[in-house]
Design a protein around this motif. Structure first.
Motif, PDB file in Angstrom:
ATOM      1  N   PHE A 123       0.862  -1.177   0.000  1.00 18.87           N
ATOM      2  CA  PHE A 123       0.000   0.000   0.000  1.00 18.87           C
ATOM      3  C   PHE A 123       0.899   1.226   0.000  1.00 18.87           C
ATOM      4  O   PHE A 123       1.620   1.482   0.958  1.00 18.87           O
ATOM      5  N   VAL A 124       0.877   1.949  -1.115  1.00 23.25           N
ATOM      6  CA  VAL A 124       1.777   3.083  -1.289  1.00 23.25           C
ATOM      7  C   VAL A 124       0.966   4.359  -1.458  1.00 23.25           C
ATOM      8  O   VAL A 124      -0.247   4.329  -1.651  1.00 23.25           O
ATOM      9  N   LEU A 125       1.664   5.496  -1.393  1.00 25.83           N
ATOM     10  CA  LEU A 125       1.005   6.797  -1.431  1.00 25.83           C
ATOM     11  C   LEU A 125       1.399   7.593  -2.663  1.00 25.83           C
ATOM     12  O   LEU A 125       2.545   7.533  -3.112  1.00 25.83           O
ATOM     13  N   THR A 126       0.442   8.366  -3.179  1.00 30.84           N
ATOM     14  CA  THR A 126       0.766   9.394  -4.153  1.00 30.84           C
ATOM     15  C   THR A 126       1.333  10.592  -3.388  1.00 30.84           C
ATOM     16  O   THR A 126       1.189  10.674  -2.166  1.00 30.84           O
ATOM     17  N   PRO A 127       1.969  11.548  -4.065  1.00 29.97           N
ATOM     18  CA  PRO A 127       2.471  12.737  -3.359  1.00 29.97           C
ATOM     19  C   PRO A 127       1.372  13.515  -2.635  1.00 29.97           C
ATOM     20  O   PRO A 127       1.653  14.246  -1.688  1.00 29.97           O
ATOM     21  N   LYS A 128       0.108  13.353  -3.060  1.00 31.82           N
ATOM     22  CA  LYS A 128      -1.007  14.047  -2.407  1.00 31.82           C
ATOM     23  C   LYS A 128      -1.619  13.240  -1.268  1.00 31.82           C
ATOM     24  O   LYS A 128      -2.618  13.640  -0.685  1.00 31.82           O
ATOM     25  N   GLY A 129      -1.038  12.072  -0.967  1.00 34.43           N
ATOM     26  CA  GLY A 129      -1.498  11.296   0.176  1.00 34.43           C
ATOM     27  C   GLY A 129      -2.581  10.285  -0.128  1.00 34.43           C
ATOM     28  O   GLY A 129      -3.159   9.715   0.790  1.00 34.43           O
ATOM     29  N   MET A 130      -2.881  10.014  -1.409  1.00 39.09           N
ATOM     30  CA  MET A 130      -3.888   9.021  -1.752  1.00 39.09           C
ATOM     31  C   MET A 130      -3.278   7.624  -1.681  1.00 39.09           C
ATOM     32  O   MET A 130      -2.178   7.392  -2.189  1.00 39.09           O
TER      33      MET A 130
END
Length: 569
Positions: A397-404
């Motif tokens: 489970f990883v994040l986009t730079p915007k926290g999604m």
């Protein structure tokens, strides 16, 4: 709240752990000094919040390291205490928990449709040790108790995050009481009108309903004793307000349709006693027609077994009785973790169609072991090891730079991530950053990574990517974009439509959003629906089929077909 109360609570579960008590005292002194000039929105000392968090962890019978981490959980983020300083003072284990709580604070809930489940799973996976979750839940519980001191916008955001993310996680971990409390605390912030309406229309408060059940209990015991039945246990509860609200939604807010405002659970030795007890209850209080459910003879699809009956009890108030054996009760208790998604989907189409969603059986076994170990060996090495999360080992489970939060299979690369975001992002990918560092495109990303994709206009994917991408979705998109064959340039789409204002504008927008140029448009009236004929420049057949699916979603479009116009290279 005081440190003495925390130590007293800890001592009831770990009476001989003097080392643990000293660790908690040391953490309290360190945290108090670190936060000495800080105040909360309520203007009380920030340290009070840490004491409340630690006390809740002690109530949950957690070990000294977890309680110490609860006292220290904001020192890295709010006090800028370096991790190496904290590790030197308290050791690697406590710093790991504190750092995990800090990372959870960086995850952003944005209310995206369908994103809640991925974020819940990511929180569990990133934590790696469930004690991180326990500290976060204790922290969140006190925060929502003091929400009214915050600005209205922040109140609603935190309440929504708690209701959508943390309450379901508590249910998943078998902490039903905590989950219900979190939901009740967020209820007035999320649905204030409904909350006050419910408070007004449900005159009995939670405590009043509980007292009502206590008054009934002696009558039940007396009647059962006359038949020679001695219950193993009696468990009564009042329905929580938010749970009641969700049920009212399913019954169009009709309070007359809610019969389980109060409920009794009776645990007996045998199945025979269960049926006998239900007969005795029906002799004392008249049953409500249509409200007798035999889940022993006909278990629910999730394996749940019990007898349910609703009767007109003392003062003619409806009360639901649930009667089961000890084995059935244990199954119901342990099954709460496995069936949490089934419960949370009530009121949806899936629930109405009687579909059952169950958690992975491996996870259910793990939760059951966790409960048993917590009961038998609190604070032991076995229990601490059991707290290590491993049932998401096949997912990251990883994040986009915007926290999604983005859910991917283990072994995925930045290219898999890019195509999960959007096909155009994947096709235009030229590089990637993981945690702000440039990495090769075949880099294997890990849970908790923040992944940023670097793109370039007019860039095409490389066939070589097929050698390392993990997801079938990425492979399909790469093959489609790099396929060698006889191309075609124009496709004629024929749409049968129901005429309306701005219909052609919405149809054209579908093509423009997908960067497809329209070369000709013709309309023909006649028959039941007008026919719209559109000739567009499309490169491959898969793209044409994708556009056709999107056109069918345009309001007024009844049917879509297409014809290929090939051209020679």
């Amino acid at each position: 709240m005081t440190l003495e109360k925390i130590l007293k609570q800890f001592n009831t579960h770990f009476p001989n752990d003097t080392g643990g008590q000293e660790l908690i005292k040391k953490a309290a002194v360190f945290a108090k000094n670190a936060h000495k000039n800080q105040k909360r929105a309520s203007q009380e000392p920030y340290f009070n919040h840490l004491l409340e968090t630690a006390y809740k962890l002690a109530e949950w019978k957690l070990d000294a390291a977890t309680i110490a981490a609860g006292l220290l959980h904001d020192t890295i983020e709010d006090c800028q205490i370096p991790k190496d300083v904290l590790e030197k003072e308290f050791g690697e284990e406590i710093v790991f928990i504190v750092d995990g709580v800090t990372k959870l604070g960086n995850l952003k809930y944005r209310g995206e449709s369908g994103g809640s489940e991925s974020l819940r799973k990511m929180i569990l996976a990133v934590s790696k040790d469930l004690r991180v979750i326990f500290v976060k839940l204790a922290d969140r519980l006190h925060n929502v108790k003091t929400l009214h001191f915050l600005p209205a916008v922040k109140q609603k955001r935190i309440a929504a995050e708690t209701n959508e993310i943390y309450a379901p996680i508590a249910y998943r971990l078998g902490m039903q009481s905590l989950a219900g409390e979190l939901e009740d605390l967020t209820f007035p912030h999320l649905h204030p009108q409904e909350y006050f309406w419910l408070k007004e229309n449900v005159k009995e408060t939670y405590q009043e309903r509980e007292r009502y059940l206590k008054n009934i209990e002696p009558q039940v015991r007396e009647q059962l004793a006359r038949a020679g039945i001695v219950p193993l246990a009696m468990d009564y509860r009042a329905k929580r307000l938010y749970s009641l609200y969700k049920k009212l939604i399913r019954y169009e807010m009709n309070m007359d349709q809610i019969y389980d405002l109060v409920a009794f659970r009776i645990i007996l030795h045998t199945i025979e006693e269960c049926y006998l007890a239900m007969g005795i209850i029906h002799q004392v209080w008249p049953p409500m027609p249509g409200r007798i459910k035999d889940y022993i003879a006909l278990p629910k699809t999730n394996g749940y077994q019990s007898l349910h009956t609703t009767v007109f009890c003392t003062n003619n108030r409806p009360a639901e009785f649930q009667i089961r054996t000890k084995e059935m009760h244990e199954q119901a208790e342990h099954g709460a973790a496995a069936h949490w998604l089934y419960q949370s989907t009530k009121g949806t189409t899936s629930y109405n169609q009687k579909r059952v969603f169950q958690a992975d059986s491996k996870e259910n076994i793990w939760i059951r072991q966790l409960k048993e170990w917590q009961h038998q060996f609190p604070g032991s090495r076995e229990f601490v090891e059991a707290l290590k999360v491993d049932f998401f080992s096949d997912r990251i489970f990883v994040l986009t730079p915007k926290g999604m939060a983005v859910d991917l299979p283990l072994g995925s690369t930045p290219v898999d991530f890019a195509y999960k975001i959007h096909t155009r992002v994947g096709d235009a990918c030229v590089g990637a950053k993981v945690n702000n560092k440039i990495v090769p495109l075949d880099w294997q990303i890990q849970s908790g990574d923040v992944v940023e994709i670097l793109t370039q206009k007019s860039k095409k994917p490389s066939k070589n990517w097929l050698e390392f991408v993990k997801t079938s979705h990425a492979k399909k998109k790469i093959k489609a974009a790099t396929r060698v064959g006889t191309p075609f340039k124009k496709i004629e789409f024929r749409l049968a439509c129901q005429d309306r204002v701005s219909l052609l504008k919405d149809i054209s927008a579908t093509f423009s959003r997908n960067h497809i140029r329209i070369s000709d448009v013709q309309t023909k009236n006649g028959g039941r629906f007008p026919i719209v004929r559109i000739v567009a420049d499309v490169g491959i057949q898969e793209k044409a089929e994708e556009i056709m699916i999107k056109l069918r979603k345009v309001e007024g479009v009844r049917e879509v077909g297409y014809k290929i116009r090939r051209f020679a290279k």
